[in-house]
Design a protein around this motif. Structure first.
Motif, PDB file in Angstrom:
ATOM      1  N   PRO A  74      81.189  63.062 -18.107  1.00  0.00           N
ATOM      2  CA  PRO A  74      82.068  63.690 -17.116  1.00  0.00           C
ATOM      3  C   PRO A  74      81.673  63.466 -15.656  1.00  0.00           C
ATOM      4  O   PRO A  74      82.545  63.236 -14.839  1.00  0.00           O
ATOM      5  CB  PRO A  74      81.996  65.167 -17.478  1.00  0.00           C
ATOM      6  CG  PRO A  74      81.717  65.165 -18.945  1.00  0.00           C
ATOM      7  CD  PRO A  74      80.839  63.970 -19.173  1.00  0.00           C
ATOM      8  N   ILE A  75      80.395  63.487 -15.316  1.00  0.00           N
ATOM      9  CA  ILE A  75      80.052  63.348 -13.897  1.00  0.00           C
ATOM     10  C   ILE A  75      80.359  61.962 -13.357  1.00  0.00           C
ATOM     11  O   ILE A  75      80.612  61.793 -12.181  1.00  0.00           O
ATOM     12  CB  ILE A  75      78.586  63.735 -13.592  1.00  0.00           C
ATOM     13  CG1 ILE A  75      77.620  62.802 -14.282  1.00  0.00           C
ATOM     14  CG2 ILE A  75      78.326  65.168 -13.921  1.00  0.00           C
ATOM     15  CD1 ILE A  75      76.194  62.969 -13.810  1.00  0.00           C
ATOM     16  N   GLU A 100      84.686  60.670 -13.021  1.00  0.00           N
ATOM     17  CA  GLU A 100      85.510  60.995 -11.861  1.00  0.00           C
ATOM     18  C   GLU A 100      85.251  60.081 -10.666  1.00  0.00           C
ATOM     19  O   GLU A 100      85.928  60.189  -9.653  1.00  0.00           O
ATOM     20  CB  GLU A 100      85.280  62.451 -11.463  1.00  0.00           C
ATOM     21  CG  GLU A 100      85.738  63.404 -12.550  1.00  0.00           C
ATOM     22  CD  GLU A 100      85.478  64.852 -12.208  1.00  0.00           C
ATOM     23  OE1 GLU A 100      85.259  65.175 -11.028  1.00  0.00           O
ATOM     24  OE2 GLU A 100      85.496  65.668 -13.124  1.00  0.00           O
ATOM     25  N   GLU A 151      68.815  65.714 -14.709  1.00  0.00           N
ATOM     26  CA  GLU A 151      69.691  65.985 -13.563  1.00  0.00           C
ATOM     27  C   GLU A 151      69.105  67.009 -12.604  1.00  0.00           C
ATOM     28  O   GLU A 151      69.479  67.065 -11.446  1.00  0.00           O
ATOM     29  CB  GLU A 151      71.078  66.436 -14.038  1.00  0.00           C
ATOM     30  CG  GLU A 151      71.136  67.811 -14.649  1.00  0.00           C
ATOM     31  CD  GLU A 151      70.630  67.881 -16.080  1.00  0.00           C
ATOM     32  OE1 GLU A 151      70.592  68.991 -16.610  1.00  0.00           O
ATOM     33  OE2 GLU A 151      70.283  66.851 -16.667  1.00  0.00           O
ATOM     34  N   VAL A 187      82.824  64.983  -5.075  1.00  0.00           N
ATOM     35  CA  VAL A 187      83.152  65.456  -6.421  1.00  0.00           C
ATOM     36  C   VAL A 187      81.947  65.288  -7.351  1.00  0.00           C
ATOM     37  O   VAL A 187      81.736  66.091  -8.257  1.00  0.00           O
ATOM     38  CB  VAL A 187      84.404  64.735  -6.980  1.00  0.00           C
ATOM     39  CG1 VAL A 187      84.138  63.272  -7.257  1.00  0.00           C
ATOM     40  CG2 VAL A 187      84.903  65.429  -8.234  1.00  0.00           C
ATOM     41  N   LEU A 188      81.141  64.265  -7.108  1.00  0.00           N
ATOM     42  CA  LEU A 188      79.978  64.008  -7.943  1.00  0.00           C
ATOM     43  C   LEU A 188      78.943  65.124  -7.800  1.00  0.00           C
ATOM     44  O   LEU A 188      78.408  65.601  -8.794  1.00  0.00           O
ATOM     45  CB  LEU A 188      79.359  62.652  -7.587  1.00  0.00           C
ATOM     46  CG  LEU A 188      78.150  62.212  -8.398  1.00  0.00           C
ATOM     47  CD1 LEU A 188      78.474  62.161  -9.887  1.00  0.00           C
ATOM     48  CD2 LEU A 188      77.671  60.855  -7.926  1.00  0.00           C
ATOM     49  N   ASN A 202      79.447  68.212  -6.953  1.00  0.00           N
ATOM     50  CA  ASN A 202      79.985  69.419  -7.587  1.00  0.00           C
ATOM     51  C   ASN A 202      79.828  69.365  -9.102  1.00  0.00           C
ATOM     52  O   ASN A 202      79.472  70.358  -9.736  1.00  0.00           O
ATOM     53  CB  ASN A 202      81.457  69.625  -7.207  1.00  0.00           C
ATOM     54  CG  ASN A 202      81.612  69.981  -5.752  1.00  0.00           C
ATOM     55  OD1 ASN A 202      80.701  70.528  -5.131  1.00  0.00           O
ATOM     56  ND2 ASN A 202      82.763  69.662  -5.190  1.00  0.00           N
ATOM     57  N   ARG A 203      80.065  68.208  -9.688  1.00  0.00           N
ATOM     58  CA  ARG A 203      79.900  68.050 -11.143  1.00  0.00           C
ATOM     59  C   ARG A 203      78.422  68.175 -11.514  1.00  0.00           C
ATOM     60  O   ARG A 203      78.087  68.758 -12.533  1.00  0.00           O
ATOM     61  CB  ARG A 203      80.460  66.706 -11.603  1.00  0.00           C
ATOM     62  CG  ARG A 203      81.946  66.562 -11.424  1.00  0.00           C
ATOM     63  CD  ARG A 203      82.737  67.507 -12.287  1.00  0.00           C
ATOM     64  NE  ARG A 203      82.543  67.143 -13.675  1.00  0.00           N
ATOM     65  CZ  ARG A 203      82.750  67.952 -14.689  1.00  0.00           C
ATOM     66  NH1 ARG A 203      83.179  69.166 -14.495  1.00  0.00           N
ATOM     67  NH2 ARG A 203      82.530  67.559 -15.925  1.00  0.00           N
ATOM     68  N   ARG A 210      76.158  69.956  -9.909  1.00  0.00           N
ATOM     69  CA  ARG A 210      75.814  71.383  -9.818  1.00  0.00           C
ATOM     70  C   ARG A 210      76.262  72.131 -11.069  1.00  0.00           C
ATOM     71  O   ARG A 210      75.544  72.977 -11.593  1.00  0.00           O
ATOM     72  CB  ARG A 210      76.431  71.997  -8.572  1.00  0.00           C
ATOM     73  CG  ARG A 210      75.693  71.645  -7.315  1.00  0.00           C
ATOM     74  CD  ARG A 210      76.177  72.468  -6.132  1.00  0.00           C
ATOM     75  NE  ARG A 210      75.351  72.169  -4.991  1.00  0.00           N
ATOM     76  CZ  ARG A 210      75.812  71.787  -3.814  1.00  0.00           C
ATOM     77  NH1 ARG A 210      77.111  71.697  -3.610  1.00  0.00           N
ATOM     78  NH2 ARG A 210      74.986  71.540  -2.825  1.00  0.00           N
ATOM     79  N   THR A 211      77.446  71.822 -11.548  1.00  0.00           N
ATOM     80  CA  THR A 211      77.940  72.457 -12.772  1.00  0.00           C
ATOM     81  C   THR A 211      77.045  72.097 -13.955  1.00  0.00           C
ATOM     82  O   THR A 211      76.695  72.961 -14.758  1.00  0.00           O
ATOM     83  CB  THR A 211      79.398  72.020 -13.046  1.00  0.00           C
ATOM     84  OG1 THR A 211      80.203  72.431 -11.947  1.00  0.00           O
ATOM     85  CG2 THR A 211      79.931  72.625 -14.333  1.00  0.00           C
ATOM     86  N   LEU A 212      76.665  70.841 -14.042  1.00  0.00           N
ATOM     87  CA  LEU A 212      75.795  70.389 -15.123  1.00  0.00           C
ATOM     88  C   LEU A 212      74.437  71.086 -15.063  1.00  0.00           C
ATOM     89  O   LEU A 212      73.906  71.538 -16.080  1.00  0.00           O
ATOM     90  CB  LEU A 212      75.623  68.872 -15.041  1.00  0.00           C
ATOM     91  CG  LEU A 212      74.927  68.181 -16.190  1.00  0.00           C
ATOM     92  CD1 LEU A 212      75.706  68.376 -17.482  1.00  0.00           C
ATOM     93  CD2 LEU A 212      74.792  66.697 -15.880  1.00  0.00           C
TER      94      LEU A 212
END
Length: 172
Positions: free
Chosen positions: A10-11, A14, A81, A119-120, A122-123, A125-127
């Motif tokens: 996913p990261i 995008e 990560e 966007v990377l 943010n992804r 941080r979510t991960l």
């Protein structure tokens, strides 16, 4: 071969095609063997691995010398990560459980790319939040028996604080 390509993670999915191709040209293939360490606890190495095929186990050594098993990650997934968002030594050792394939990516290069593609970050941080909360649930005796883990995890937020910031005041 089919498995030698970067998997859809996913990261990276995008990213615009040009940035993805640039990143793909800079990765290094790592053939995994059983017992091979991808990361060592207390190391300052800043690398991210995309585990394409195979499994890796996470273990952290507690201050009392006991090893705590954090779990097993199976490809495709991202490992390491945390090194992207923190400047602290690795908190666990990641070891390959058998043959497999991973792509090694330099964290500094990935951070440069993230600066160009918000966007990377943010992804990422979510991960990181998901990984931190998974580790918390697997290591906490209090939270381990919770029935509503999804609701519990949604209640947590991750905050980035500068070094020396007072987080909890004694007696407050």
């Amino acid at each position: 071969p089919r498995f030698a390509r970067l998997p859809e993670v996913p990261i990276f999915a995008e990213l615009p095609e040009a940035e993805f191709v640039t990143l793909a040209r800079e990765v290094e293939a790592v053939a995994l063997e059983e017992g091979m360490e991808l990361a060592r606890q207390d190391s300052m190495a800043r690398e991210v691995f995309v585990l394409v095929r195979g499994e890796a186990a996470g273990v952290t050594r507690r201050p009392d010398g006991e090893d705590m098993h954090l779990g097993v990650a199976a490809g495709p997934t991202v490992l390491g990560e945390m090194s992207l968002l923190t400047a602290i030594p690795s908190r666990s050792t990641l070891t390959a459980l058998g043959p497999g394939l991973a792509w090694r990516i330099d964290s500094d290069r990935l951070i440069e790319l993230a600066a160009e593609q918000p966007v990377l970050i943010n992804r990422l941080r979510t991960l990181v939040k998901q990984r931190l909360l998974h580790n918390l649930l697997s290591s906490s005796q209090i939270l381990a028996g919770a029935d509503n883990t999804e609701q519990l995890l949604a209640a947590f937020t991750v905050k980035t604080l500068p070094p020396g910031t007072e987080v909890i005041r004694q007696g407050a």
